[in-house]
Write a protein that holds these residues in place. Structure first.
Motif, PDB file in Angstrom:
ATOM      1  N   GLU A 183      41.040  28.071  97.938  1.00 18.74           N
ATOM      2  CA  GLU A 183      40.319  28.442  98.987  1.00 18.74           C
ATOM      3  C   GLU A 183      40.150  30.097  99.164  1.00 18.74           C
ATOM      4  N   LEU A 184      41.071  31.085  98.914  1.00 14.41           N
ATOM      5  CA  LEU A 184      40.717  32.489  99.040  1.00 14.41           C
ATOM      6  C   LEU A 184      39.823  32.832  97.965  1.00 14.41           C
ATOM      7  N   GLN A 185      39.855  32.248  96.726  1.00 16.32           N
ATOM      8  CA  GLN A 185      38.740  32.623  95.749  1.00 16.32           C
ATOM      9  C   GLN A 185      37.537  32.246  96.204  1.00 16.32           C
ATOM     10  N   ALA A 186      37.206  31.101  96.839  1.00 16.06           N
ATOM     11  CA  ALA A 186      36.034  30.541  97.281  1.00 16.06           C
ATOM     12  C   ALA A 186      35.410  31.351  98.436  1.00 16.06           C
ATOM     13  N   ALA A 187      36.466  31.813  99.200  1.00 16.26           N
ATOM     14  CA  ALA A 187      35.948  32.823 100.525  1.00 16.26           C
ATOM     15  C   ALA A 187      35.805  34.065 100.035  1.00 16.26           C
ATOM     16  N   VAL A 188      36.265  34.869  98.909  1.00 19.29           N
ATOM     17  CA  VAL A 188      35.770  35.879  98.165  1.00 19.29           C
ATOM     18  C   VAL A 188      34.331  35.514  97.775  1.00 19.29           C
ATOM     19  N   GLU A 189      34.093  34.736  97.006  1.00 26.07           N
ATOM     20  CA  GLU A 189      32.878  34.340  96.286  1.00 26.07           C
ATOM     21  C   GLU A 189      31.604  34.170  97.533  1.00 26.07           C
ATOM     22  N   ALA A 190      31.999  33.509  98.775  1.00 24.50           N
ATOM     23  CA  ALA A 190      31.269  33.378  99.694  1.00 24.50           C
ATOM     24  C   ALA A 190      30.791  34.664 100.577  1.00 24.50           C
ATOM     25  N   ALA A 191      31.890  35.338 100.472  1.00 26.48           N
ATOM     26  CA  ALA A 191      31.682  36.675 101.241  1.00 26.48           C
ATOM     27  C   ALA A 191      30.879  37.683 100.534  1.00 26.48           C
ATOM     28  N   GLU A 192      31.117  37.559  99.004  1.00 27.66           N
ATOM     29  CA  GLU A 192      30.024  38.242  98.120  1.00 27.66           C
ATOM     30  C   GLU A 192      28.540  37.753  98.415  1.00 27.66           C
ATOM     31  N   LYS A 193      28.550  36.447  98.345  1.00 27.56           N
ATOM     32  CA  LYS A 193      27.026  36.017  98.477  1.00 27.56           C
ATOM     33  C   LYS A 193      26.494  36.534 100.001  1.00 27.56           C
ATOM     34  N   ALA A 194      27.378  36.414 100.721  1.00 28.70           N
ATOM     35  CA  ALA A 194      26.816  36.820 102.506  1.00 28.70           C
ATOM     36  C   ALA A 194      26.620  38.108 102.487  1.00 28.70           C
ATOM     37  N   TYR A 195      27.330  38.879 101.598  1.00 27.75           N
ATOM     38  CA  TYR A 195      27.095  40.359 101.741  1.00 27.75           C
ATOM     39  C   TYR A 195      25.944  40.915 101.103  1.00 27.75           C
ATOM     40  N   GLU A 196      25.516  40.304  99.785  1.00 27.06           N
ATOM     41  CA  GLU A 196      24.365  40.247  99.165  1.00 27.06           C
ATOM     42  C   GLU A 196      22.923  40.021  99.970  1.00 27.06           C
ATOM     43  N   ASP A 197      22.928  38.824 100.500  1.00 27.78           N
ATOM     44  CA  ASP A 197      22.178  38.111 101.343  1.00 27.78           C
ATOM     45  C   ASP A 197      22.005  39.237 102.264  1.00 27.78           C
ATOM     46  N   ALA A 198      23.015  39.707 103.281  1.00 27.24           N
ATOM     47  CA  ALA A 198      22.648  40.568 104.221  1.00 27.24           C
ATOM     48  C   ALA A 198      21.894  41.959 104.101  1.00 27.24           C
ATOM     49  N   LYS A 199      22.512  42.260 102.746  1.00 28.91           N
ATOM     50  CA  LYS A 199      21.640  43.802 102.445  1.00 28.91           C
ATOM     51  C   LYS A 199      20.269  43.423 101.971  1.00 28.91           C
ATOM     52  N   GLU A 200      19.982  42.353 101.427  1.00 29.46           N
ATOM     53  CA  GLU A 200      18.643  42.030 101.133  1.00 29.46           C
ATOM     54  C   GLU A 200      17.831  41.764 102.470  1.00 29.46           C
ATOM     55  N   LEU A 201      18.623  40.919 103.523  1.00 30.86           N
ATOM     56  CA  LEU A 201      17.741  40.729 104.437  1.00 30.86           C
ATOM     57  C   LEU A 201      17.578  41.983 105.362  1.00 30.86           C
ATOM     58  N   GLU A 202      18.480  42.996 105.199  1.00 27.83           N
ATOM     59  CA  GLU A 202      18.336  44.291 105.910  1.00 27.83           C
ATOM     60  C   GLU A 202      17.185  44.935 105.337  1.00 27.83           C
ATOM     61  N   GLU A 203      17.210  45.100 104.060  1.00 29.23           N
ATOM     62  CA  GLU A 203      15.990  45.924 103.424  1.00 29.23           C
ATOM     63  C   GLU A 203      14.675  45.367 104.163  1.00 29.23           C
ATOM     64  N   SER A 204      14.388  43.947 104.151  1.00 30.70           N
ATOM     65  CA  SER A 204      13.183  43.402 104.333  1.00 30.70           C
ATOM     66  C   SER A 204      12.938  43.495 105.823  1.00 30.70           C
ATOM     67  N   GLU A 205      13.737  43.359 106.644  1.00 34.32           N
ATOM     68  CA  GLU A 205      13.456  43.515 108.087  1.00 34.32           C
ATOM     69  C   GLU A 205      13.300  44.934 108.694  1.00 34.32           C
ATOM     70  N   VAL A 206      14.034  45.747 107.864  1.00 34.94           N
ATOM     71  CA  VAL A 206      13.979  47.146 108.097  1.00 34.94           C
ATOM     72  C   VAL A 206      12.368  47.701 107.998  1.00 34.94           C
TER      73      VAL A 206
END
Length: 603
Positions: A183-206
């Motif tokens: 569960e913790l490893q999956a949480a890390v992977e999910a958090a990494e994906k969410a972080y990358e998605d957030a950065k990509e979304l930030e770049e396009s929206e800004v």
């Protein structure tokens, strides 16, 4: 008389003295007005112009337009005397045209009533929208505060549950270790994906918000129409100043030209004001759009920066939990499973509180924008004034047709001469062009003068005028033609030609022309100074009595009226509640408004 009686008399005297002083003080602050009762009278229009006597040229004879020709009494080349019948128009067709004009006048009047009602409705709708926007703004503030309060209570409750969970935490079984690790490893992977998605979304929206700011900040194309209008105004003002100078120096016959130039300057200034209002509104809209785009850009940067930071924090937290779990073999975390759940609930509650605060700020900003939009003022329309001018022109045409019908539809020669051209056909309708052309054979001459289009509606061929020189006056001279076309005349002027019999005026002699037209009698007329205009609606102030603590006084009561016809001195009114006993205020030594105390200066 006892002491009590004397004291009472002194008190009454003091009260009377104070009342008198109060009334005197109030009289000094109350506006002094002049009043006049409505009277029945005819509206007299006086048309004047100046010109010179010239050789008689070929003259045009005009007929009322769009009327059937019943008879043509002359032929081309035929000699006629003044007053001879040239043609006769069909009286039924004249009646139809008169009815058509009356219908058009009534339609314009109804349109003006509808326009006035629509403007009032638009104003009421605007006020209602503004009131509702204000109510929505207050409601938004109240609702936002309620949600923030509720979120704070949820955070407080989550903290209490976390505290309780730490007290009641139980050890987890060894079999759950592997599951927890996954569960913790999956949480890390999910958090990494969410972080990358957030950065990509930030770049396009800004980037999108930045482009919106750039688009809003673009400078519009340069428009020099306002400067051009100002140049025209300055040029015409110079011409007007020259005419004023010439008139002060004693030159006669300049009034018509002065009024024409004043009308042109007022028209240009109105156009200039409308242009400036439009440019100002566009500039304010561009400024507001840029401000909102910049505000949205700033909010976008903050929003997605916050989302990226939150995603980064969640990734760090997931890595921290995984590291602690591995270093402690998962024993402490497994023992605090319920605590972790409570801590996550607290985190969600705090996040919800932050979101409630952010949403409250956004809702307040949007509600404020809605209130600003609802409070924005619109420029007024000039359709009512345009319709009123058309009504005046059509009423003049109707009066001309009534005179033609009364004369049996006859078109008569205004001078002795020879018919050089016949442009009518029996059974066809007349046009706005000349019906006949005639050359003079009487030895007479012609006098020509230019008048404004506003005055031209009161002049028709066949009218009688008076010509005045410094020494003599010649009455009962006939208008031969009224020409509204021709580049040499000018767009804002009309040429009037008058037949001058021989042995009267001399060739090249200057004279002043005067023509008087009377309207039908109106039952309610007032001096023009009594009429006020606001939002394209006319009204008057009526002095009415009212009782106050200082005794009987008078107040100004507003009463809406409709102006049917006016000249430089009087206005004729219709559709009003005025009576012949109404005390209408025609002048005041102060600016007054409805409900304000006034007194008649004669009293």
């Amino acid at each position: 008389m006892g002491k009590l009686g004397k004291a009472f008399l002194i008190l009454m005297a003091a009260m009377l003295l104070l009342t008198g002083v109060s009334r005197a003080a109030a009289a000094f602050t109350v506006a002094q007005v002049q009043v006049e009762k409505p009277q029945s009278r005819r509206i007299i229009h006086t048309v004047t112009g100046s010109g010179m006597v010239e050789k008689m040229k070929e003259q045009a004879v005009y007929a009322a337009a769009d009327v059937l020709v019943a008879e043509i009494a002359v032929k081309q080349g035929q000699k006629v005397s003044k007053g001879d019948v040239l043609a006769r128009l069909d009286t039924d067709s004249i009646q139809e045209k008169m009815e058509s004009l009356a219908d058009e006048i009534e339609t314009l009047r109804m349109q003006n009533m509808d326009l006035a009602a629509a403007q009032q409705k638009e104003k009421n709708d605007k006020n209602r929208a503004k009131t509702r926007a204000g109510q929505d703004y207050d409601s938004t503030i109240s609702e936002s505060e309620r949600k923030i309060k509720e979120a704070k209570e949820n955070v407080k409750d989550a903290k209490e549950k976390l505290k309780e969970a730490r007290k009641q935490a139980k050890k987890q079984s060894a079999d759950e270790y592997k599951k927890k690790l996954e569960e913790l490893q999956a949480a890390v992977e999910a958090a990494e994906k969410a972080y990358e998605d957030a950065k990509e979304l930030e770049e396009s929206e800004v980037l999108r918000a930045k482009r919106a700011v750039e688009d809003a900040g673009k400078t519009p194309a340069v428009d020099y129409e306002t400067e051009i209008l100002q140049i025209e105004i300055n040029q015409k003002q110079l011409e007007l100043n020259e005419l004023y100078k010439r008139r002060r120096e004693g030159e006669k016959g300049l009034d018509t030209q002065i009024r024409a130039l004043e009308d042109e300057i007022r028209t240009l200034k109105l156009r200039q004001q409308e242009k400036e209002n439009a440019e100002k509104k566009q500039a304010e809209e561009r400024k507001q759009a840029l401000s909102r785009a910049q505000e949205d850009y700033s909010n976008t940067v903050k929003k997605y920066s916050r989302l990226v930071n939150e995603a980064k924090k969640e990734l760090d937290e997931a890595n921290r939990k995984l590291k602690e779990f591995l270093e402690s073999d998962g024993e402490s975390l497994l023992e605090d499973a319920s605590v972790a759940a409570a801590a996550e609930a607290l985190k969600e509650a705090e996040k919800a509180l932050e979101e409630a605060r952010r949403q409250s700020k956004e809702d307040k900003r949007q509600a404020k924008r809605n209130l600003e939009d609802a409070s924005a003022e619109d420029e007024g329309s000039h359709l009512i004034e345009i319709n009123q001018l058309q009504m005046t022109e059509k009423q003049s045409q109707l009066a001309m047709l009534e005179a033609v019908k009364k004369n049996g539809g006859k078109i008569k020669a205004q001078m002795e001469g020879t018919v050089t051209l016949v442009q009518l056909e029996v059974g066809q309708r007349t046009t706005e062009t000349a019906a006949f052309l005639m050359s003079d054979t009487s030895g007479g001459m012609s006098f020509t003068a230019k008048i404004s289009k506003e005055d031209a509606v009161y002049v028709t061929a066949g009218d009688t005028v008076t010509l005045k020189t410094a020494e003599k006056k010649y009455e009962e001279l006939s208008v031969v033609s009224v020409e509204t076309d021709g580049e040499e005349i000018g767009e804002e002027a009309v040429k009037v030609t008058v037949f001058v019999p021989k042995d009267t005026l001399s060739l090249g002699e200057y004279a002043d022309m005067e023509l008087t037209k009377e309207s039908a009698e109106y039952s309610v007329t007032l001096p023009l100074s009594a009429i006020h205009t606001e939002n394209e609606k006319n009204f008057v102030y009526v002095m009415v009595p009212e009782e106050t603590v200082l005794g009987g006084q008078y107040a100004a009561q507003r009463m809406d009226v409709t102006v049917a016809e006016k000249n430089a001195i009087y206005a004729a009114l219709t559709d009003s509640d005025l009576t012949e006993e109404s005390q209408v205020i025609i002048s005041s030594d102060q600016i007054i408004s409805a409900g304000e105390k006034v007194r008649n200066e004669e009293n």
